[in-house]
Design a protein around this motif. Structure first.
Motif, PDB file in Angstrom:
ATOM      1  N   GLU A   1      -3.548  -4.222  18.994  1.00 39.29           N
ATOM      2  CA  GLU A   1      -3.957  -4.984  17.603  1.00 39.29           C
ATOM      3  C   GLU A   1      -5.072  -4.235  16.854  1.00 39.29           C
ATOM      4  OE1 GLU A   1      -5.976  -8.739  18.765  1.00 39.29           O
ATOM      5  OE2 GLU A   1      -4.203  -9.611  19.354  1.00 39.29           O
ATOM      6  N   GLU A   2      -5.904  -3.360  17.558  1.00 39.41           N
ATOM      7  CA  GLU A   2      -6.599  -2.455  17.027  1.00 39.41           C
ATOM      8  C   GLU A   2      -5.836  -1.118  16.449  1.00 39.41           C
ATOM      9  OE1 GLU A   2     -11.000  -2.941  19.025  1.00 39.41           O
ATOM     10  OE2 GLU A   2      -9.427  -1.899  20.219  1.00 39.41           O
ATOM     11  N   THR A   3      -4.918  -0.696  16.982  1.00 33.21           N
ATOM     12  CA  THR A   3      -4.176   0.306  16.770  1.00 33.21           C
ATOM     13  C   THR A   3      -3.215  -0.005  15.535  1.00 33.21           C
ATOM     14  OG1 THR A   3      -4.012   0.946  19.215  1.00 33.21           O
ATOM     15  CG2 THR A   3      -2.377   2.095  17.533  1.00 33.21           C
ATOM     16  N   THR A   4      -2.701  -1.265  15.522  1.00 33.95           N
ATOM     17  CA  THR A   4      -1.818  -1.465  14.381  1.00 33.95           C
ATOM     18  C   THR A   4      -2.890  -1.900  13.208  1.00 33.95           C
ATOM     19  OG1 THR A   4      -0.556  -2.815  16.061  1.00 33.95           O
ATOM     20  CG2 THR A   4      -0.256  -3.450  13.847  1.00 33.95           C
ATOM     21  N   GLN A   5      -4.032  -2.342  13.198  1.00 29.69           N
ATOM     22  CA  GLN A   5      -4.845  -2.613  12.120  1.00 29.69           C
ATOM     23  C   GLN A   5      -5.321  -1.339  11.617  1.00 29.69           C
ATOM     24  OE1 GLN A   5      -8.663  -4.674  13.202  1.00 29.69           O
ATOM     25  NE2 GLN A   5      -9.147  -4.798  11.222  1.00 29.69           N
ATOM     26  N   SER A   6      -5.446  -0.054  12.500  1.00 37.14           N
ATOM     27  CA  SER A   6      -5.742   1.182  12.251  1.00 37.14           C
ATOM     28  C   SER A   6      -4.821   1.718  11.003  1.00 37.14           C
ATOM     29  CB  SER A   6      -6.114   1.826  13.184  1.00 37.14           C
ATOM     30  OG  SER A   6      -7.370   1.466  13.933  1.00 37.14           O
ATOM     31  N   ALA A   7      -3.308   1.396  11.808  1.00 35.65           N
ATOM     32  CA  ALA A   7      -2.290   1.945  11.156  1.00 35.65           C
ATOM     33  C   ALA A   7      -2.071   1.415   9.920  1.00 35.65           C
ATOM     34  CB  ALA A   7      -1.203   1.888  12.027  1.00 35.65           C
ATOM     35  N   LEU A   8      -2.335   0.230   9.614  1.00 39.96           N
ATOM     36  CA  LEU A   8      -2.228  -0.429   8.486  1.00 39.96           C
ATOM     37  C   LEU A   8      -3.255  -0.222   7.249  1.00 39.96           C
ATOM     38  CD1 LEU A   8      -1.492  -4.102   9.551  1.00 39.96           C
ATOM     39  CD2 LEU A   8       0.118  -2.684   8.499  1.00 39.96           C
ATOM     40  N   ILE A   9      -4.434  -0.040   7.920  1.00 41.92           N
ATOM     41  CA  ILE A   9      -5.468   0.560   6.696  1.00 41.92           C
ATOM     42  C   ILE A   9      -5.257   1.955   6.549  1.00 41.92           C
ATOM     43  CG2 ILE A   9      -7.891   1.524   6.827  1.00 41.92           C
ATOM     44  CD1 ILE A   9      -8.647  -1.204   8.801  1.00 41.92           C
TER      45      ILE A   9
ATOM     46  N   ALA B   1      -4.339   3.099   2.654  1.00 33.64           N
ATOM     47  CA  ALA B   1      -5.207   4.330   1.931  1.00 33.64           C
ATOM     48  C   ALA B   1      -4.218   5.204   1.566  1.00 33.64           C
ATOM     49  CB  ALA B   1      -6.255   4.726   2.935  1.00 33.64           C
ATOM     50  N   ILE B   2      -3.192   5.589   1.962  1.00 32.39           N
ATOM     51  CA  ILE B   2      -2.162   6.451   1.747  1.00 32.39           C
ATOM     52  C   ILE B   2      -1.321   5.847   0.317  1.00 32.39           C
ATOM     53  CG2 ILE B   2       0.189   7.484   2.067  1.00 32.39           C
ATOM     54  CD1 ILE B   2      -0.839   7.930   4.782  1.00 32.39           C
ATOM     55  N   VAL B   3      -1.185   4.646   0.305  1.00 32.06           N
ATOM     56  CA  VAL B   3      -0.382   4.032  -0.802  1.00 32.06           C
ATOM     57  C   VAL B   3      -1.406   3.961  -1.845  1.00 32.06           C
ATOM     58  CG1 VAL B   3       0.629   1.859  -1.805  1.00 32.06           C
ATOM     59  CG2 VAL B   3       1.387   2.695   0.570  1.00 32.06           C
ATOM     60  N   ALA B   4      -2.680   3.855  -1.860  1.00 25.80           N
ATOM     61  CA  ALA B   4      -3.675   3.771  -2.970  1.00 25.80           C
ATOM     62  C   ALA B   4      -3.838   5.096  -3.315  1.00 25.80           C
ATOM     63  CB  ALA B   4      -5.072   3.268  -2.475  1.00 25.80           C
ATOM     64  N   ALA B   5      -3.874   6.186  -2.544  1.00 25.10           N
ATOM     65  CA  ALA B   5      -3.980   7.622  -2.897  1.00 25.10           C
ATOM     66  C   ALA B   5      -2.764   7.769  -3.886  1.00 25.10           C
ATOM     67  CB  ALA B   5      -4.160   8.554  -1.979  1.00 25.10           C
ATOM     68  N   LEU B   6      -1.706   7.746  -3.437  1.00 20.57           N
ATOM     69  CA  LEU B   6      -0.288   7.960  -4.167  1.00 20.57           C
ATOM     70  C   LEU B   6      -0.355   7.264  -5.457  1.00 20.57           C
ATOM     71  CD1 LEU B   6       2.224   8.046  -1.242  1.00 20.57           C
ATOM     72  CD2 LEU B   6       1.260   9.878  -2.566  1.00 20.57           C
ATOM     73  N   GLY B   7      -0.828   5.987  -5.470  1.00 18.04           N
ATOM     74  CA  GLY B   7      -0.929   5.268  -6.836  1.00 18.04           C
ATOM     75  C   GLY B   7      -1.706   5.796  -7.671  1.00 18.04           C
ATOM     76  N   PHE B   8      -2.914   6.376  -7.365  1.00 22.37           N
ATOM     77  CA  PHE B   8      -4.157   6.943  -8.057  1.00 22.37           C
ATOM     78  C   PHE B   8      -3.461   8.232  -8.553  1.00 22.37           C
ATOM     79  CE2 PHE B   8      -7.641   9.925  -8.489  1.00 22.37           C
ATOM     80  CZ  PHE B   8      -8.285   9.132  -9.725  1.00 22.37           C
ATOM     81  N   ALA B   9      -2.809   8.934  -7.896  1.00 20.76           N
ATOM     82  CA  ALA B   9      -2.208  10.315  -8.311  1.00 20.76           C
ATOM     83  C   ALA B   9      -1.218  10.192  -9.075  1.00 20.76           C
ATOM     84  CB  ALA B   9      -1.488  11.323  -7.071  1.00 20.76           C
ATOM     85  N   ALA B  10      -0.375   8.999  -9.090  1.00 20.82           N
ATOM     86  CA  ALA B  10       0.634   8.654  -9.918  1.00 20.82           C
ATOM     87  C   ALA B  10       0.151   8.493 -11.428  1.00 20.82           C
ATOM     88  CB  ALA B  10       1.699   7.677  -9.588  1.00 20.82           C
ATOM     89  N   VAL B  11      -1.071   7.514 -11.144  1.00 20.04           N
ATOM     90  CA  VAL B  11      -1.480   7.095 -12.690  1.00 20.04           C
ATOM     91  C   VAL B  11      -2.113   8.332 -13.297  1.00 20.04           C
ATOM     92  CG1 VAL B  11      -3.559   5.821 -13.704  1.00 20.04           C
ATOM     93  CG2 VAL B  11      -2.017   4.758 -12.178  1.00 20.04           C
ATOM     94  N   ALA B  12      -3.084   9.129 -12.382  1.00 24.95           N
ATOM     95  CA  ALA B  12      -3.465  10.595 -13.096  1.00 24.95           C
ATOM     96  C   ALA B  12      -2.509  11.430 -13.694  1.00 24.95           C
ATOM     97  CB  ALA B  12      -4.278  11.128 -11.968  1.00 24.95           C
TER      98      ALA B  12
END
Length: 97
Positions: free
Chosen positions: A71-79, A83-94
């Motif tokens: 469960e902890e491993t899955t939670q870490s992977a989801l986080i 974070a990667i999706v958020a960074a890609l979205g920020f880069a796309a907007v920028a």
């Protein structure tokens, strides 16, 4: 036209220097001199035989066992994925502006 040819010629020869051998940097060898009252420093993985030749061997790293639950491993992977999706979205907007 002559200026362009001269500029191209200068750039050609200045770029050719990138492929020439550069002089070796001067390396200062530092010898560690020990007096008789100092203790000798032993390195792990190195020994000397009777003839004075050095023997070097690899030291295996200690194996670590993960104590995280699935469960902890899955939670870490989801986080991390979020974070990667958020960074890609920020880069796309920028980059789109």
């Amino acid at each position: 036209m002559a200026r362009f040819f001269l500029l191209a010629l200068c750039l050609f020869f200045s770029g050719a220097q990138a492929f020439t051998a550069s002089p070796m940097p001067h390396r200062m060898s530092s010898a560690i001199l020990m007096s008789e009252d100092q203790e000798s420093i032993e390195e792990r993985g190195v020994s000397f035989d009777q003839d004075g030749k050095s023997n070097v061997w690899a030291i295996e790293p200690k194996v670590e066992v993960s104590v995280k639950s699935s469960e902890e491993t899955t939670q870490s992977a989801l986080i991390a994925g979020g974070a990667i999706v958020a960074a890609l979205g920020f880069a796309a907007v920028a980059l789109s502006n």
